[in-house]
Write a protein that holds these residues in place. Structure first.
Motif, PDB file in Angstrom:
ATOM      1  N   SER A  35      -8.507   0.192   3.448  1.00  0.00           N
ATOM      2  CA  SER A  35      -7.920   1.385   2.927  1.00  0.00           C
ATOM      3  C   SER A  35      -9.023   2.403   2.564  1.00  0.00           C
ATOM      4  O   SER A  35      -8.919   3.723   2.854  1.00  0.00           O
ATOM      5  CB  SER A  35      -7.238   1.030   1.763  1.00  0.00           C
ATOM      6  N   THR A 145      -5.497   1.720   9.975  1.00  0.00           N
ATOM      7  CA  THR A 145      -4.848   1.444   8.504  1.00  0.00           C
ATOM      8  C   THR A 145      -3.526   1.104   8.681  1.00  0.00           C
ATOM      9  O   THR A 145      -2.989   0.282   7.645  1.00  0.00           O
ATOM     10  CB  THR A 145      -4.985   2.659   7.728  1.00  0.00           C
ATOM     11  N   MET A 170       0.615   1.400   3.327  1.00  0.00           N
ATOM     12  CA  MET A 170      -0.773   1.453   3.892  1.00  0.00           C
ATOM     13  C   MET A 170      -1.408   2.784   4.055  1.00  0.00           C
ATOM     14  O   MET A 170      -2.704   2.912   3.643  1.00  0.00           O
ATOM     15  CB  MET A 170      -0.793   0.797   5.364  1.00  0.00           C
ATOM     16  N   ALA A 173      -2.320   4.034   0.428  1.00  0.00           N
ATOM     17  CA  ALA A 173      -3.311   2.967   0.078  1.00  0.00           C
ATOM     18  C   ALA A 173      -4.662   3.860   0.350  1.00  0.00           C
ATOM     19  O   ALA A 173      -5.619   3.873  -0.170  1.00  0.00           O
ATOM     20  CB  ALA A 173      -3.332   1.741   0.558  1.00  0.00           C
ATOM     21  N   ALA A 174      -4.593   4.222   1.814  1.00  0.00           N
ATOM     22  CA  ALA A 174      -5.531   4.891   2.345  1.00  0.00           C
ATOM     23  C   ALA A 174      -6.045   6.349   1.545  1.00  0.00           C
ATOM     24  O   ALA A 174      -7.225   6.800   1.443  1.00  0.00           O
ATOM     25  CB  ALA A 174      -5.543   5.195   3.712  1.00  0.00           C
TER      26      ALA A 174
END
Lengths: 298, 211
Positions: A35, A145, A170, A173-174
């Motif tokens: 991430s 990712t 995801m 989160a990145a």
């Protein structure tokens, strides 16, 4: 416990021991590091578009951070293999229906590109070529990712992990960890750029929190296995405390701190929000990774 | 050819002969099982009943383990069996996460994934799987599902209460049960308490035998 148990009073009285947690903290490290490694690329792209002059100095350090965290992610991926010295089979015998194989190929291309970008900006001092390659790095960072979400979606046994939801988580989160990392790295950035990063951080936290809460409330209305899985984070569940510590640290506190920092123009609060978000995400990811594995499948 | 399995749970008496035969035939290491027989006690004393359910790989037509395996270590062979190439396996455990039946484990000796292969090596020599041979009541019925005259096909035709495990997963298992109810086939309708139970200690074990 399932309602049918009360009706039938069915109890397992003789069986074998079942495998416990299969993917544990090593895979949590994998997702967490990935991430950060991809998130900083997304946010560097944003900063260079909006603040090309002020953010220019971040080109090289951000690529280095990305390379470091992508390699942490790869290291933990490899050491989790029970036959780690056979990892090259993914390249010699790839099975392209597997998100694991496809992801490994894409991340390999991304790593090569990141090294080329570092060389271009640090040795060749060619920022124009760097910025062109950055576009491709952003494009490659998206599947990199996302592919863990695809692996989770291919895990038919674990109904809690649904592809649209995990894909969104995801990406969030990145953006959460990418903005947080750049807040910590961007000391020389103008306040407006830091405020933008703070807003991205706060919004990422808010949306991710909403998605988790939605799953908590509405997920059990759709799936029997989801009911049982989420019991681990409800009431006196084994992971209830850890779940809420994660939600508070990764999402709730950073949201509040971002609001306070914008109203008071406090960079210290913003940095605190960034640190909490990065640390808290590890806890959040770990809980969500582990709880579906507590489900008895047979 | 599409090989399949059927267990008549009316006949199974929980002797675990199939479990032992499998262990011996395939040299399955301690703390791991390709095939096991689960006992579930139903009801309250004195109205109680004990059920026995042999559990093994379902050799699904749409196998999640085959799909997620990054190196094709899990693969179909021409008779429909989902086989495993242990030399190719990298031990990523993706198959363990994907299998909705909990049928795959990490072999603690080879550190690779392993599971029931319907004794593919015996079938290649025109022999029946070891568990079929060992069953004293012929509760295990094995054969070609594509052949309407095979024993397994006739059994399915003759028994309306034929079921598979977790049909909602869309895996299309080639493993059937006759006479099984939710208590046999759905792990969520029985309570599984860790600790000493009837004869043994029910618990979760470290993956890969690191203990």
């Amino acid at each position: 416990m399932h309602a049918a148990i009360e009706a039938t009073h069915a109890v397992v009285t003789l069986d074998v021991g079942l495998p416990s947690i299969v993917w544990g903290w090593i895979i949590t490290m994998n997702m967490w590091a990935k991430s950060i490694g991809t998130g900083v690329i997304f946010l560097l792209f944003y900063l260079l578009k909006k603040y090309p002059n002020e953010a220019g100095y971040l080109r090289f350090p951000v690529v280095v951070v990305s390379i470091v965290f992508i390699h942490i992610f790869l290291l933990f991926t490899v050491i989790d293999l029970h036959q780690m010295f056979r990892f090259w089979h993914i390249f010699t015998h790839p099975h392209l229906t597997s998100a694991i194989a496809v992801g490994a190929w894409i991340v390999t291309v991304l790593v090569a590109l990141l090294f080329l970008m570092a060389f271009t900006v640090f040795i060749k001092k060619n920022t124009e070529a760097f910025d062109k390659m950055l576009i491709w790095a952003v494009v490659l960072s998206i599947p990199v990712t996302l592919y863990t979400a695809a692996i989770m979606a291919e895990a038919t046994a674990r109904e809690l992990w649904q592809m649209p939801t995990e894909a969104v988580q995801m990406l969030l989160a990145a953006t959460l960890t990418g903005s947080a990392t750049l807040i910590l790295m961007g000391g020389k950035l103008p306040y407006e750029a830091k405020r933008d990063l703070g807003i991205i951080l706060g919004l990422s936290a808010a949306v991710a929190f909403i998605v988790y809460m939605s799953e908590m409330v509405f997920g059990p209305m759709k799936g029997e296995e989801v009911i049982v899985t989420l019991q681990a984070v409800k009431g006196a569940g084994a992971y209830t405390t850890m779940f809420w510590i994660g939600q508070a640290t990764a999402y709730i506190l950073p949201m509040v701190l971002v609001l306070l920092s914008i109203s008071s123009r406090s960079e210290s609060l913003l940095k605190l929000a960034a640190i909490l978000a990065i640390a808290g995400l590890w806890i959040v990811k770990h809980v969500w990774l582990v709880i579906p594995q507590l489900l008895n499948l047979s | 050819m599409q090989l399949g399995f059927l267990v008549d749970l009316h006949l199974c008496m929980g002797c675990k002969g199939c479990e032992i035969a499998c262990k011996v035939e395939n040299e399955v290491p301690l703390s791991t099982w390709r095939l096991r027989v689960k006992y579930v006690d139903v009801g309250m004393y004195p109205e109680t009943k004990r059920t026995f359910t042999p559990l093994r790989c379902n050799h699904c037509a749409n196998a999640p383990c085959e799909r997620i395996c990054p190196v094709s270590a899990l693969h179909y062979i021409e008779n429909g069996i989902v086989n495993i190439d242990k030399e190719r396996c990298i031990g990523c455990a993706g198959c363990i996460m994907a299998c909705p039946y909990g049928a795959i484990y990490i072999d603690p000796e080879t550190q690779t994934a392993d599971k029931c292969t319907y004794c593919a090596h015996r079938i290649a020599s025109s022999m029946m799987p070891a568990c079929v041979v060992a069953c004293p009541v012929e509760a295990n019925i094995f054969g070609d599902l594509d052949d309407p005259t095979s024993n397994i096909s006739k059994y399915i035709q003759d028994h309306r209460d034929t079921r598979v495990r977790k049909p909602e997963k869309g895996t299309d298992p080639h493993h059937y049960y006759v006479g099984g109810g939710d208590v046999n086939l759905n792990p969520l309708v029985s309570e599984r308490v860790e600790g000493f139970s009837l004869f043994n200690e029910l618990k979760h074990l470290p993956v890969g035998g690191h203990h």
